[in-house]
Design a protein around this motif. Structure first.
Motif, PDB file in Angstrom:
ATOM      1  N   THR A   1       0.843  -1.200   0.000  1.00 38.87           N
ATOM      2  CA  THR A   1       0.000   0.000   0.000  1.00 38.87           C
ATOM      3  C   THR A   1       0.875   1.246   0.000  1.00 38.87           C
ATOM      4  N   THR A   2       1.929   1.197   0.794  1.00 36.80           N
ATOM      5  CA  THR A   2       2.814   2.355   0.911  1.00 36.80           C
ATOM      6  C   THR A   2       3.523   2.634  -0.421  1.00 36.80           C
ATOM      7  N   LYS A   3       3.899   1.599  -1.116  1.00 37.25           N
ATOM      8  CA  LYS A   3       4.545   1.793  -2.421  1.00 37.25           C
ATOM      9  C   LYS A   3       3.620   2.559  -3.362  1.00 37.25           C
ATOM     10  N   TYR A   4       2.348   2.187  -3.328  1.00 37.18           N
ATOM     11  CA  TYR A   4       1.370   2.855  -4.179  1.00 37.18           C
ATOM     12  C   TYR A   4       1.299   4.349  -3.836  1.00 37.18           C
ATOM     13  N   VAL A   5       1.242   4.642  -2.540  1.00 35.77           N
ATOM     14  CA  VAL A   5       1.132   6.037  -2.105  1.00 35.77           C
ATOM     15  C   VAL A   5       2.407   6.810  -2.451  1.00 35.77           C
ATOM     16  N   VAL A   6       3.551   6.158  -2.282  1.00 38.15           N
ATOM     17  CA  VAL A   6       4.827   6.816  -2.600  1.00 38.15           C
ATOM     18  C   VAL A   6       4.835   7.226  -4.077  1.00 38.15           C
ATOM     19  N   LYS A   7       4.399   6.292  -4.929  1.00 37.88           N
ATOM     20  CA  LYS A   7       4.390   6.600  -6.363  1.00 37.88           C
ATOM     21  C   LYS A   7       3.490   7.798  -6.655  1.00 37.88           C
ATOM     22  N   GLU A   8       2.300   7.784  -6.042  1.00 34.54           N
ATOM     23  CA  GLU A   8       1.356   8.889  -6.248  1.00 34.54           C
ATOM     24  C   GLU A   8       1.974  10.211  -5.797  1.00 34.54           C
ATOM     25  N   MET A   9       2.558  10.213  -4.615  1.00 34.33           N
ATOM     26  CA  MET A   9       3.067  11.464  -4.046  1.00 34.33           C
ATOM     27  C   MET A   9       4.331  11.933  -4.764  1.00 34.33           C
ATOM     28  N   ARG A  10       5.080  10.974  -5.297  1.00 32.27           N
ATOM     29  CA  ARG A  10       6.257  11.349  -6.092  1.00 32.27           C
ATOM     30  C   ARG A  10       5.824  12.145  -7.329  1.00 32.27           C
ATOM     31  N   LYS A  11       4.655  11.729  -7.902  1.00 41.74           N
ATOM     32  CA  LYS A  11       4.121  12.445  -9.068  1.00 41.74           C
ATOM     33  C   LYS A  11       3.824  13.895  -8.698  1.00 41.74           C
ATOM     34  N   GLU A  12       3.490  14.080  -7.405  1.00 39.34           N
ATOM     35  CA  GLU A  12       3.188  15.435  -6.929  1.00 39.34           C
ATOM     36  C   GLU A  12       4.460  16.165  -6.511  1.00 39.34           C
ATOM     37  N   GLY A  13       5.591  15.482  -6.677  1.00 39.32           N
ATOM     38  CA  GLY A  13       6.869  16.113  -6.376  1.00 39.32           C
ATOM     39  C   GLY A  13       7.299  16.017  -4.923  1.00 39.32           C
ATOM     40  N   LYS A  14       6.616  15.179  -4.145  1.00 38.13           N
ATOM     41  CA  LYS A  14       6.974  15.034  -2.724  1.00 38.13           C
ATOM     42  C   LYS A  14       8.118  14.029  -2.588  1.00 38.13           C
ATOM     43  N   LYS A  15       9.094  14.386  -1.771  1.00 36.30           N
ATOM     44  CA  LYS A  15      10.256  13.482  -1.631  1.00 36.30           C
ATOM     45  C   LYS A  15      10.003  12.447  -0.531  1.00 36.30           C
ATOM     46  N   VAL A  16       9.113  11.500  -0.864  1.00 33.63           N
ATOM     47  CA  VAL A  16       8.747  10.460   0.099  1.00 33.63           C
ATOM     48  C   VAL A  16       9.315   9.112  -0.333  1.00 33.63           C
ATOM     49  N   GLY A  17       9.484   8.229   0.628  1.00 32.88           N
ATOM     50  CA  GLY A  17      10.024   6.904   0.317  1.00 32.88           C
ATOM     51  C   GLY A  17       9.618   5.881   1.366  1.00 32.88           C
ATOM     52  N   LEU A  18       9.950   4.642   1.071  1.00 38.22           N
ATOM     53  CA  LEU A  18       9.568   3.524   1.957  1.00 38.22           C
ATOM     54  C   LEU A  18      10.807   2.722   2.335  1.00 38.22           C
TER      55      LEU A  18
END
Ligand SMILES: Cc1ncc(C[n+]2csc(CCOP(=O)(O)OP(=O)(O)O)c2C)c(N)n1
Ligand code: SF4
Ligand SMILES: [Mg+2]
Lengths: 309, 388
Positions: B275-292
């Motif tokens: 689930t987290t991977k999915y959210v990371v991908k989405e937020m990366r598209k928004e330019g957020k520097k998130v990771g798992l």
């Protein structure tokens, strides 16, 4: 062919001297006789209790055969696993010899906490012999009451006090309960005659499938008897019919010993410190009740064995 | 020839067990694990395995029989969940202390009370100090791969320790996914023949197992157990590399996802990593520097890897599907301890989530990242998705 003492003397002691069980301990003689009776390759599992703690104090062991202690309540489950491994490896051709399997448990590890594991192993039909060395209490931990402790015995969790005279329940009849599993061999005995135990073990070990023997094995320490009198106490147990000795082969009950003259239960009780408190005038009725119960249990065994009084 | 088949996590575990073809399996049914046992029983009934299946009368006896069988010299497996694992607890410690390489598939489920059949990790967390290796699986594919890997690891000369392969109850155990299954022969060659040490069935060389060990020896024997566990990371890496060569998949002890340049990191185990991977991908598209950071090998705990991967991040949220009532949640507690040596310590947040199978949708994971990004970080343990 029944084994004789002469036969036994020629055999190697597979349960060796040097263990730290008390002198005169019934568990020690039981283990020794069982291991003399079985001269085939064998693996033993042992429940927590006096027999286990006193024979394998690291780095020593009194066992000259492969032996495993797992926990208190699982000697039967443990040997189930060993036996299953044997069957699997034999099927794969990794083992060629025939091996026997024995589990030892005290009355605590058999009547009480290990009862479920025993029942399960019997129901599954593993090929093993279970020996309950029954000293009628949790002796390793200081003589607490068990489901096998007899009525009125003074124990540390059911002590004989000012108002309660020791354990206030009858012991359960585990041998009959085991017989209810309809396994091929069930027996009850004690150390009154070493050859009785030895030959029952022989029959049990030669019978394919599960076998069970309940051995009354006095704890000289907590029954508070003279260690030198251990065998004498066993004789009194059978002569008063406190502990009938019999075997059940494929559901056929057979009495192994019938006293010529049944002795009163006092004879058995009075030589043991754990019953000393019964010998006062106000507790006389308790002895009478115990006698009645012994009579009832004895009648039951006689009836099952097709014997007359 | 590898083939892709639709399998549940339970079916994947059972399939790996079929290919391993253990000598003895002793198990007892409990939801959500039961399917593993039932599927395996069918394999036995159909003659697809040579296993002696011991249908014990309880999980306590299941683990007891596993100990007996493994000490006897057999290759042994079992499976359980929650109450079953709790009932085994006493013997779980004995299995590892006797150095018996048993592999157990655990389908994570909440512990009673209240009784609940759905996923959380309280059951295996309660065994984290037991001396077993613990591997957590995100997908059915990982369940399959990890089970085979676990066997190799457990039976290594320098390890000789039991392994729990964990998967999320229902989420993974009952969800169907495409799973790439290896050929039977490939698995057989990978795991090799089992050569037991000091088997009880070697009656010519009698050994005593489980002797009374007092203050004069107990400590040294425990010390040897600690030492064996220290060998696990090295052996794990070797075995994982060998398996990777066959499958083409990687099995790092901890796994990063968009981690390299991430300022905000979620640490989590098992299916929620997906689930987290999915959210990371989405937020990366928004330019957020998130990771798992996904923890796969939880015991032994890969402290150094975790410390170096988290060193210098702005903020890290640790998501525990378990708890230690009255203290910090287990994964959080250990991540925090790992970061003691970090040069630049990230801000840390602790979230307990998904207890009793409570759904943890992407929106909740996103809310955690948003907390990290907005600086909504406190020392208080937070409860994700609970009605307060
Ligand atoms: C699960 C568990 N509960 C309690 C104990 C403590 N304990 C060890 S031996 C024992 C009594 C053993 O009694 P029994 O089986 O009759 O054997 P004995 O010592 O009389 O030979 C007890 C209570 C234990 N080791 N494990
Ligand atoms: S306490 Fe009793 S059972 Fe234990 S070793 Fe001594 S005599 Fe035997
Ligand atoms: Mg006893």
């Amino acid at each position: 062919m029944a084994l004789t003492v002469r036969d036994l003397l020629k055999r190697e002691e597979r349960f060796s001297y040097g263990h730290r069980l008390c002198p005169g301990c019934g568990a020690a003689l039981t283990a020794r006789l069982v291991m003399l009776a079985v001269n085939e390759p064998v693996v033993v599992s042992c429940a927590t209790g006096c027999l286990e703690v006193s024979t394998t104090i690291f780095p020593y062991t009194a066992w000259r055969v492969p032996w495993i202690h797992n926990a208190f309540e699982n000697a039967a489950a443990t040997i189930s696993g060993v036996e299953a491994a044997y069957k699997a490896l034999k099927k794969k051709g990794k083992i060629d010899k025939d091996i026997k399997f024995i589990a030892f448990g005290g009355d605590g590890g058999t009547y009480d906490i290990g009862f479920q594991a025993l029942s399960g192993a019997l129901e599954r039909g593993h090929d093993f012999l279970y020996i309950c060395y029954n000293n009628e209490g949790y002796m390793n931990t200081g003589a607490q009451r068990s489901g096998g402790t007899p009525m009125c015995a003074d124990t540390t969790t059911a002590p004989a006090g000012k108002v309660i005279p020791g354990k206030m329940q009858w012991r359960k009849d585990l041998t009959t309960i085991v017989a209810g599993h309809h396994i091929p061999y069930v027996a009850q005995t004690t150390l009154h005659n070493p050859l009785d135990l030895v030959n029952k073990v022989r029959k049990a070990i030669e019978t394919p499938g599960p076998a069970f023997i309940n051995v009354l094995a006095p704890c000289v320490r907590f029954w508070r008897v003279n260690p030198a009198d251990m065998i004498k106490i066993c004789k009194l147990a059978v002569d008063t019919c406190f502990w009938p000795v019999f075997e059940i082969v494929n559901d056929e009950w057979k009495l192994s010993y019938k006293p010529k003259e049944k002795k009163p239960i006092e004879e058995f009780l009075k030589v043991q410190g754990r019953f000393r408190h019964l010998f006062t005038p106000e507790n006389r009725h308790l002895i009478d009740e115990i006698q009645k119960h012994v009579d009832r249990e004895w009648s039951f065994v006689l009836k099952m064995c097709g014997e007359t009084q | 020839m590898k083939k892709r088949v639709p399998l549940t996590g339970n079916a994947a575990a059972a399939e790996a067990m079929r290919q391993i073809n253990p000598d003895v399996v002793a198990a007892y049914p409990i939801t959500p694990q039961t399917e593993i046992m039932m599927t395996f029983a069918e394999f036995v009934a159909d003659g697809l395995v040579d296993t002696e299946l011991v249908t014990v009368e309880s999980e306590h006896s299941a683990m007891s029989a596993c100990v007996g069988a493994a000490a006897a010299g057999a290759r042994v497996m079992t499976a359980t969940s929650a109450q079953g694992l709790a009932l085994m607890h006493e013997v779980v410690y004995i299995a590892s202390a006797l150095r018996l390489p048993i592999v157990m598939c655990v389908v994570n489920r909440a512990l009673s009370a209240p009784i609940n059949i759905h996923c959380d990790h309280a059951d295996t967390m309660a065994e984290r100090d037991s001396g077993w290796i613990q591997i957590y699986s995100e997908t059915a594919q990982e369940v399959y791969d990890h089970t085979i890997l676990a066997l190799k690891l457990a039976e290594h000369e320098d390890v000789r320790l039991p392994v729990m392969v964990c998967q999320d109850g229902f989420i993974t155990s009952h969800g169907v996914e495409p799973v790439e299954v290896l050929d039977d022969d490939v698995v057989k060659n990978f795991i090799g023949e089992f050569k037991p040490w000091y088997p009880l069935l070697d009656t010519d060389n009698p050994k005593t197992y489980g002797a009374l060990d007092l203050f004069d020896y107990y400590f040294e024997h425990k010390r040897q157990q600690f030492e064996a566990m220290k060998n696990v990371p090295r052996v794990y890496e070797e075995a994982a590399k060998e398996l990777s060569k066959i499958t083409g998949r990687q099995y790092p002890k901890v796994e990063g996802f968009f981690l390299d340049d991430a300022d905000y990191v979620i640490v989590v185990m098992s299916s929620t990593a997906g689930t987290t991977k999915y959210v990371v991908k989405e937020m990366r598209k928004e330019g957020k520097k998130v990771g798992l950071l996904k923890v796969r090998l939880y015991r032994p705990f890969p402290k150094e890897e975790i410390a170096s991967l988290l060193d210098g991040r702005k903020a890290v949220a640790v998501l525990d599907r378990a708890y230690s009532i009255g203290a910090e949640a287990p994964l959080f507690c250990e991540i925090k301890s790992a970061l003691y040596d970090a040069k630049v310590k990230p801000q840390l947040a602790s979230y307990v989530y998904g207890l009793g199978g409570r759904d943890t949708p992407p929106s909740l994971i996103r809310s955690v990242f948003e907390d990290l990004i907005s600086g909504n970080i406190s020392k208080e343990e937070k409860y994700l998705g609970v009605r307060e």
